[in-house]
Design a protein around this motif. Structure first.
Motif, PDB file in Angstrom:
ATOM      1  N   PHE A 157      65.375   0.719 -22.997  1.00 31.46           N
ATOM      2  CA  PHE A 157      65.777   2.122 -22.906  1.00 31.46           C
ATOM      3  C   PHE A 157      65.307   2.923 -24.122  1.00 31.46           C
ATOM      4  N   ASP A 158      65.294   2.284 -25.293  1.00 35.61           N
ATOM      5  CA  ASP A 158      64.753   2.947 -26.490  1.00 35.61           C
ATOM      6  C   ASP A 158      63.270   3.252 -26.292  1.00 35.61           C
ATOM      7  N   LYS A 159      62.559   2.297 -25.717  1.00 35.99           N
ATOM      8  CA  LYS A 159      61.114   2.434 -25.529  1.00 35.99           C
ATOM      9  C   LYS A 159      60.765   3.549 -24.539  1.00 35.99           C
ATOM     10  N   ILE A 160      61.514   3.643 -23.444  1.00 34.19           N
ATOM     11  CA  ILE A 160      61.193   4.665 -22.435  1.00 34.19           C
ATOM     12  C   ILE A 160      61.864   6.005 -22.741  1.00 34.19           C
ATOM     13  N   GLY A 161      62.773   6.004 -23.738  1.00 37.11           N
ATOM     14  CA  GLY A 161      63.415   7.254 -24.152  1.00 37.11           C
ATOM     15  C   GLY A 161      64.335   7.844 -23.098  1.00 37.11           C
ATOM     16  N   GLU A 162      64.984   6.980 -22.330  1.00 36.63           N
ATOM     17  CA  GLU A 162      65.901   7.439 -21.292  1.00 36.63           C
ATOM     18  C   GLU A 162      67.274   6.808 -21.476  1.00 36.63           C
ATOM     19  N   SER A 163      68.272   7.388 -20.816  1.00 32.12           N
ATOM     20  CA  SER A 163      69.642   6.894 -20.930  1.00 32.12           C
ATOM     21  C   SER A 163      69.974   5.953 -19.776  1.00 32.12           C
ATOM     22  N   PRO A 164      70.710   4.876 -20.046  1.00 29.28           N
ATOM     23  CA  PRO A 164      71.172   4.004 -18.958  1.00 29.28           C
ATOM     24  C   PRO A 164      72.022   4.753 -17.934  1.00 29.28           C
ATOM     25  N   ASP A 165      72.608   5.886 -18.344  1.00 33.88           N
ATOM     26  CA  ASP A 165      73.448   6.658 -17.424  1.00 33.88           C
ATOM     27  C   ASP A 165      72.672   7.142 -16.197  1.00 33.88           C
ATOM     28  N   ASP A 166      71.356   7.248 -16.316  1.00 30.91           N
ATOM     29  CA  ASP A 166      70.527   7.705 -15.199  1.00 30.91           C
ATOM     30  C   ASP A 166      70.033   6.547 -14.328  1.00 30.91           C
ATOM     31  N   TYR A 167      70.530   5.336 -14.622  1.00 30.11           N
ATOM     32  CA  TYR A 167      70.068   4.128 -13.937  1.00 30.11           C
ATOM     33  C   TYR A 167      71.209   3.366 -13.280  1.00 30.11           C
ATOM     34  N   ARG A 168      70.883   2.664 -12.192  1.00 30.10           N
ATOM     35  CA  ARG A 168      71.781   1.648 -11.651  1.00 30.10           C
ATOM     36  C   ARG A 168      71.448   0.355 -12.370  1.00 30.10           C
ATOM     37  N   ILE A 169      72.479  -0.317 -12.867  1.00 30.99           N
ATOM     38  CA  ILE A 169      72.298  -1.594 -13.553  1.00 30.99           C
ATOM     39  C   ILE A 169      73.256  -2.604 -12.921  1.00 30.99           C
ATOM     40  N   VAL A 170      72.740  -3.766 -12.526  1.00 32.06           N
ATOM     41  CA  VAL A 170      73.578  -4.813 -11.949  1.00 32.06           C
ATOM     42  C   VAL A 170      73.236  -6.155 -12.579  1.00 32.06           C
ATOM     43  N   VAL A 171      74.191  -7.067 -12.533  1.00 27.98           N
ATOM     44  CA  VAL A 171      73.978  -8.432 -13.004  1.00 27.98           C
ATOM     45  C   VAL A 171      73.717  -9.326 -11.797  1.00 27.98           C
ATOM     46  N   GLY A 172      72.730 -10.213 -11.927  1.00 32.02           N
ATOM     47  CA  GLY A 172      72.434 -11.184 -10.879  1.00 32.02           C
ATOM     48  C   GLY A 172      72.618 -12.600 -11.418  1.00 32.02           C
ATOM     49  N   TYR A 173      73.152 -13.471 -10.558  1.00 32.65           N
ATOM     50  CA  TYR A 173      73.381 -14.862 -10.972  1.00 32.65           C
ATOM     51  C   TYR A 173      73.122 -15.779  -9.784  1.00 32.65           C
ATOM     52  N   GLY A 174      73.044 -17.084 -10.058  1.00 36.56           N
ATOM     53  CA  GLY A 174      72.830 -18.058  -8.996  1.00 36.56           C
ATOM     54  C   GLY A 174      74.100 -18.788  -8.620  1.00 36.56           C
ATOM     55  N   TYR A 175      74.388 -19.885  -9.329  1.00 36.45           N
ATOM     56  CA  TYR A 175      75.509 -20.772  -8.976  1.00 36.45           C
ATOM     57  C   TYR A 175      76.781 -20.478  -9.762  1.00 36.45           C
ATOM     58  N   ASP A 176      76.618 -20.080 -11.020  1.00 37.28           N
ATOM     59  CA  ASP A 176      77.756 -20.011 -11.952  1.00 37.28           C
ATOM     60  C   ASP A 176      78.319 -18.592 -12.059  1.00 37.28           C
ATOM     61  N   ILE A 200      78.279  -7.236  -9.902  1.00 44.11           N
ATOM     62  CA  ILE A 200      77.651  -8.560  -9.961  1.00 44.11           C
ATOM     63  C   ILE A 200      77.205  -8.953  -8.558  1.00 44.11           C
ATOM     64  N   TYR A 201      75.941  -9.365  -8.430  1.00 45.32           N
ATOM     65  CA  TYR A 201      75.385  -9.789  -7.153  1.00 45.32           C
ATOM     66  C   TYR A 201      74.888 -11.234  -7.273  1.00 45.32           C
ATOM     67  N   GLN A 202      75.019 -11.991  -6.194  1.00 50.24           N
ATOM     68  CA  GLN A 202      74.491 -13.356  -6.204  1.00 50.24           C
ATOM     69  C   GLN A 202      73.043 -13.365  -5.731  1.00 50.24           C
TER      70      GLN A 202
END
Length: 296
Positions: free
Chosen positions: A226-245, A271-273
């Protein structure tokens, strides 16, 4: 004219989200013996898939893309109703699903020339593909036309990134995702890889000596992005992905959210599997995050 949103099984949205949102999902197939293929979710659950990997670490499952006929069968009920279709497929760098869908669309256009079928190479996969599909649904619900939604998807898909790590290199080597020499050397040293997916391809972005340090580095790299692209996370969807645990995913999500709160107004992260389509390449222990710009 109304339009239907369709995607392939790489989207990893599970069953409930597509049902509620009216999304049609065309599943991938998965096999453990190379002969008997089952439709993901419909014939083999994601949890069952990972459990078999954990219980049989010497087995390397394979996935197979939806066929042209699978897409013809998925598209036909909608085109018969006169509904246009927007179909979002996994990056062509990973699968020929897009080509199957495109061939199916071209064959149906001859019979139904008045119906529009737009097949899109999302250049992403797994949970990030799922977010992009959900954003397309948001566009549709906001009243955007067929053409506006296609343009909106094309505009935001290039902002997508997945930053992740895996338990070991074995599945990546077996699936041909990284070189064998590099993988064997890293496995001998016990190094954890840090990987980024961008514009449809995966790139190594670092290594770490432990799983815990790898997860910490993923969070640091999110801020650096986000520092590199000069944008705020507020303008993005962010999700966590995992497998088994799942417990590890919750812990990672909490640490990521704590970091995001120091430089954005982020309040929560879903959180998405990660499903079998990508799990065959990552093994049972992928963990990371996907981010993509919101359409509005």
């Amino acid at each position: 004219m109304a339009y239907q949103i369709i995607t392939d099984g790489s989207c990893d949205l599970g069953q409930e989200i597509p049902q509620k949102a009216g999304i049609k999902v065309v599943p991938f197939y998965v096999t453990f013996d190379g002969e008997n293929y089952k439709k993901e979710i419909e014939e083999i659950g994601v949890r069952e898939f990972y459990q078999q990997m954990v219980d049989h670490p010497d087995q390397f499952p394979k996935s197979s893309l939806p066929s042209v006929q699978d897409y013809v069968e998925a598209f036909t009920p909608y085109v018969k109703e006169g509904k246009d279709i927007i179909c979002l497929c996994i990056t062509v760098k990973f699968s020929g699903s897009y080509n199957s869908a495109k061939t199916a669309a071209d064959s149906l256009k001859e019979e139904y020339p008045d119906v529009k079928i737009q097949v899109i190479d999302t250049t992403v996969n797994t949970v990030l593909q799922g977010i992009l599909v959900e954003e397309a649904v948001q566009m549709q619900q906001a009243g955007l036309s067929f053409e506006e939604t296609v343009a909106g998807v094309e505009r935001i898909k290039v902002t997508g990134r997945i930053i992740f790590t895996v338990g070991n290199y074995e599945y990546l080597i077996h699936g041909g995702r990284i070189g064998k020499v590099m993988g064997n050397a890293a496995s001998t040293l016990g190094i954890k890889p840090l990987i980024m997916l961008r514009e449809g391809e995966i790139f190594p972005i670092g290594i770490s000596r432990s799983r815990k340090k790898a997860c910490k580095r993923l969070i640091e790299q999110t801020r650096e992005h986000f520092d590199k692209i000069g944008e705020s996370p507020d303008d993005y969807r962010i999700v966590v992905g995992y497998g088994y645990d799942y417990e590890e995913a919750v812990s990672f999500r909490d640490e990521l959210l704590a970091s995001l709160k120091t430089y954005s107004g982020y309040e929560s992260i879903d959180i998405y599997q990660i499903g079998a389509t990508i799990g065959v390449h990552t093994g049972p222990y992928p963990i990371g995050l996907g981010l993509i710009r919101k359409f509005k």
